[in-house]
Design a protein around this motif. Structure first.
Motif, PDB file in Angstrom:
ATOM      1  N   ALA A  36      12.143  -4.081   3.153  1.00  0.00           N
ATOM      2  CA  ALA A  36      12.573  -3.383   1.933  1.00  0.00           C
ATOM      3  C   ALA A  36      12.647  -4.335   0.740  1.00  0.00           C
ATOM      4  O   ALA A  36      12.137  -4.030  -0.343  1.00  0.00           O
ATOM      5  N   ARG A  37      13.261  -5.478   0.936  1.00  0.00           N
ATOM      6  CA  ARG A  37      13.367  -6.447  -0.163  1.00  0.00           C
ATOM      7  C   ARG A  37      12.000  -7.003  -0.558  1.00  0.00           C
ATOM      8  O   ARG A  37      11.700  -7.167  -1.736  1.00  0.00           O
ATOM      9  N   GLY A  38      11.180  -7.280   0.431  1.00  0.00           N
ATOM     10  CA  GLY A  38       9.850  -7.806   0.148  1.00  0.00           C
ATOM     11  C   GLY A  38       9.012  -6.816  -0.637  1.00  0.00           C
ATOM     12  O   GLY A  38       8.355  -7.179  -1.621  1.00  0.00           O
ATOM     13  N   ALA A  39       9.032  -5.557  -0.216  1.00  0.00           N
ATOM     14  CA  ALA A  39       8.267  -4.525  -0.927  1.00  0.00           C
ATOM     15  C   ALA A  39       8.803  -4.331  -2.345  1.00  0.00           C
ATOM     16  O   ALA A  39       8.035  -4.192  -3.295  1.00  0.00           O
ATOM     17  N   GLN A  40      10.107  -4.358  -2.481  1.00  0.00           N
ATOM     18  CA  GLN A  40      10.702  -4.196  -3.807  1.00  0.00           C
ATOM     19  C   GLN A  40      10.313  -5.347  -4.726  1.00  0.00           C
ATOM     20  O   GLN A  40      10.049  -5.144  -5.905  1.00  0.00           O
ATOM     21  N   ASP A  41      10.227  -6.541  -4.176  1.00  0.00           N
ATOM     22  CA  ASP A  41       9.862  -7.720  -4.976  1.00  0.00           C
ATOM     23  C   ASP A  41       8.456  -7.622  -5.566  1.00  0.00           C
ATOM     24  O   ASP A  41       8.187  -8.192  -6.619  1.00  0.00           O
ATOM     25  N   VAL A  42       7.552  -6.949  -4.865  1.00  0.00           N
ATOM     26  CA  VAL A  42       6.161  -6.854  -5.329  1.00  0.00           C
ATOM     27  C   VAL A  42       5.742  -5.400  -5.575  1.00  0.00           C
ATOM     28  O   VAL A  42       4.574  -5.052  -5.457  1.00  0.00           O
ATOM     29  N   VAL A  43       6.712  -4.573  -5.942  1.00  0.00           N
ATOM     30  CA  VAL A  43       6.449  -3.139  -6.075  1.00  0.00           C
ATOM     31  C   VAL A  43       5.323  -2.845  -7.076  1.00  0.00           C
ATOM     32  O   VAL A  43       4.524  -1.931  -6.859  1.00  0.00           O
ATOM     33  N   GLY A  44       5.221  -3.606  -8.134  1.00  0.00           N
ATOM     34  CA  GLY A  44       4.153  -3.377  -9.115  1.00  0.00           C
ATOM     35  C   GLY A  44       2.774  -3.565  -8.508  1.00  0.00           C
ATOM     36  O   GLY A  44       1.878  -2.742  -8.700  1.00  0.00           O
ATOM     37  N   ASP A  71       2.127  -0.716  -5.989  1.00  0.00           N
ATOM     38  CA  ASP A  71       1.797   0.536  -6.676  1.00  0.00           C
ATOM     39  C   ASP A  71       0.374   0.509  -7.228  1.00  0.00           C
ATOM     40  O   ASP A  71      -0.341   1.511  -7.178  1.00  0.00           O
ATOM     41  N   GLU A  72      -0.025  -0.641  -7.723  1.00  0.00           N
ATOM     42  CA  GLU A  72      -1.395  -0.782  -8.231  1.00  0.00           C
ATOM     43  C   GLU A  72      -2.411  -0.622  -7.100  1.00  0.00           C
ATOM     44  O   GLU A  72      -3.416   0.085  -7.251  1.00  0.00           O
ATOM     45  N   ALA A  73      -2.152  -1.232  -5.965  1.00  0.00           N
ATOM     46  CA  ALA A  73      -3.060  -1.118  -4.820  1.00  0.00           C
ATOM     47  C   ALA A  73      -3.112   0.320  -4.301  1.00  0.00           C
ATOM     48  O   ALA A  73      -4.190   0.837  -3.982  1.00  0.00           O
ATOM     49  N   ILE A  74      -1.963   0.972  -4.235  1.00  0.00           N
ATOM     50  CA  ILE A  74      -1.915   2.364  -3.775  1.00  0.00           C
ATOM     51  C   ILE A  74      -2.656   3.261  -4.754  1.00  0.00           C
ATOM     52  O   ILE A  74      -3.409   4.153  -4.354  1.00  0.00           O
ATOM     53  N   PHE A 112      -0.772   8.578  -8.849  1.00  0.00           N
ATOM     54  CA  PHE A 112       0.364   7.936  -8.199  1.00  0.00           C
ATOM     55  C   PHE A 112       1.660   8.703  -8.484  1.00  0.00           C
ATOM     56  O   PHE A 112       2.497   8.872  -7.596  1.00  0.00           O
ATOM     57  N   GLU A 113       1.819   9.175  -9.702  1.00  0.00           N
ATOM     58  CA  GLU A 113       3.038   9.872 -10.109  1.00  0.00           C
ATOM     59  C   GLU A 113       3.258  11.166  -9.322  1.00  0.00           C
ATOM     60  O   GLU A 113       4.362  11.677  -9.259  1.00  0.00           O
ATOM     61  N   ILE A 140       6.961   5.130   1.892  1.00  0.00           N
ATOM     62  CA  ILE A 140       6.331   4.841   3.179  1.00  0.00           C
ATOM     63  C   ILE A 140       5.029   4.078   2.937  1.00  0.00           C
ATOM     64  O   ILE A 140       4.736   3.101   3.631  1.00  0.00           O
ATOM     65  N   LEU A 141       4.264   4.496   1.944  1.00  0.00           N
ATOM     66  CA  LEU A 141       3.036   3.777   1.594  1.00  0.00           C
ATOM     67  C   LEU A 141       3.350   2.352   1.146  1.00  0.00           C
ATOM     68  O   LEU A 141       2.644   1.407   1.520  1.00  0.00           O
ATOM     69  N   ARG A 142       4.395   2.188   0.360  1.00  0.00           N
ATOM     70  CA  ARG A 142       4.767   0.851  -0.109  1.00  0.00           C
ATOM     71  C   ARG A 142       5.130  -0.065   1.054  1.00  0.00           C
ATOM     72  O   ARG A 142       4.658  -1.203   1.130  1.00  0.00           O
ATOM     73  N   ILE A 143       5.980   0.427   1.949  1.00  0.00           N
ATOM     74  CA  ILE A 143       6.398  -0.396   3.097  1.00  0.00           C
ATOM     75  C   ILE A 143       5.192  -0.737   3.962  1.00  0.00           C
ATOM     76  O   ILE A 143       5.001  -1.884   4.372  1.00  0.00           O
ATOM     77  N   GLY A 144       4.361   0.266   4.241  1.00  0.00           N
ATOM     78  CA  GLY A 144       3.176   0.034   5.071  1.00  0.00           C
ATOM     79  C   GLY A 144       2.226  -0.956   4.434  1.00  0.00           C
ATOM     80  O   GLY A 144       1.731  -1.879   5.095  1.00  0.00           O
ATOM     81  N   ALA A 145       1.961  -0.779   3.145  1.00  0.00           N
ATOM     82  CA  ALA A 145       1.051  -1.696   2.440  1.00  0.00           C
ATOM     83  C   ALA A 145       1.625  -3.109   2.419  1.00  0.00           C
ATOM     84  O   ALA A 145       0.909  -4.083   2.638  1.00  0.00           O
TER      85      ALA A 145
END
Length: 108
Positions: free
Chosen positions: A37-45, A48-51, A60-61, A70-75
């Motif tokens: 969770a912390r790792g994904a939050q640190d690079v959320v931008g 989101d760009e990759a997704i 995306f919106e 779920i996509l963020r955590i998986g990615a």
């Protein structure tokens, strides 16, 4: 945790603290969940760009908050945890989507 952070934008330390007040798990599972969770939050931008780049015909919106996280955590896990096989990460993401996403509707 990432979903809660996404909806509230509270500091992650507060989100983590509140999360574990109502849930319990092993220390190992807690540490892994927090790391993801912390790792994904640190690079959320970047996530989101990759997704967004991978999402064809879907803005995306428009991705539901549960699915988005779920996509963020998986990615994040695919990019940062090479020891875990991609097939396992994808299977876990699908299982989370089944558990936390809306029920599917059967077509006649």
């Amino acid at each position: 945790m990432l979903y809660q952070w996404d909806l509230t934008r509270e500091p992650m330390d507060r989100v983590v603290g509140l999360f574990w007040q109502v849930r319990s798990s092993t220390e190992e599972t807690q540490a892994r969940a927090e790391r993801l969770a912390r790792g994904a939050q640190d690079v959320v931008g970047a996530l989101d760009e990759a997704i967004t780049k991978a999402s064809t015909n879907w803005r995306f919106e428009r991705i539901a908050a549960v699915d988005r996280n779920i996509l963020r955590i998986g990615a994040y896990e695919l990019m940062k945890d090479p020891e875990t096989p991609a097939s396992v990460i994808i299977d876990e993401a699908v299982e989370m989507a089944k558990r936390f996403g809306p029920p599917t509707r059967r077509r006649s």
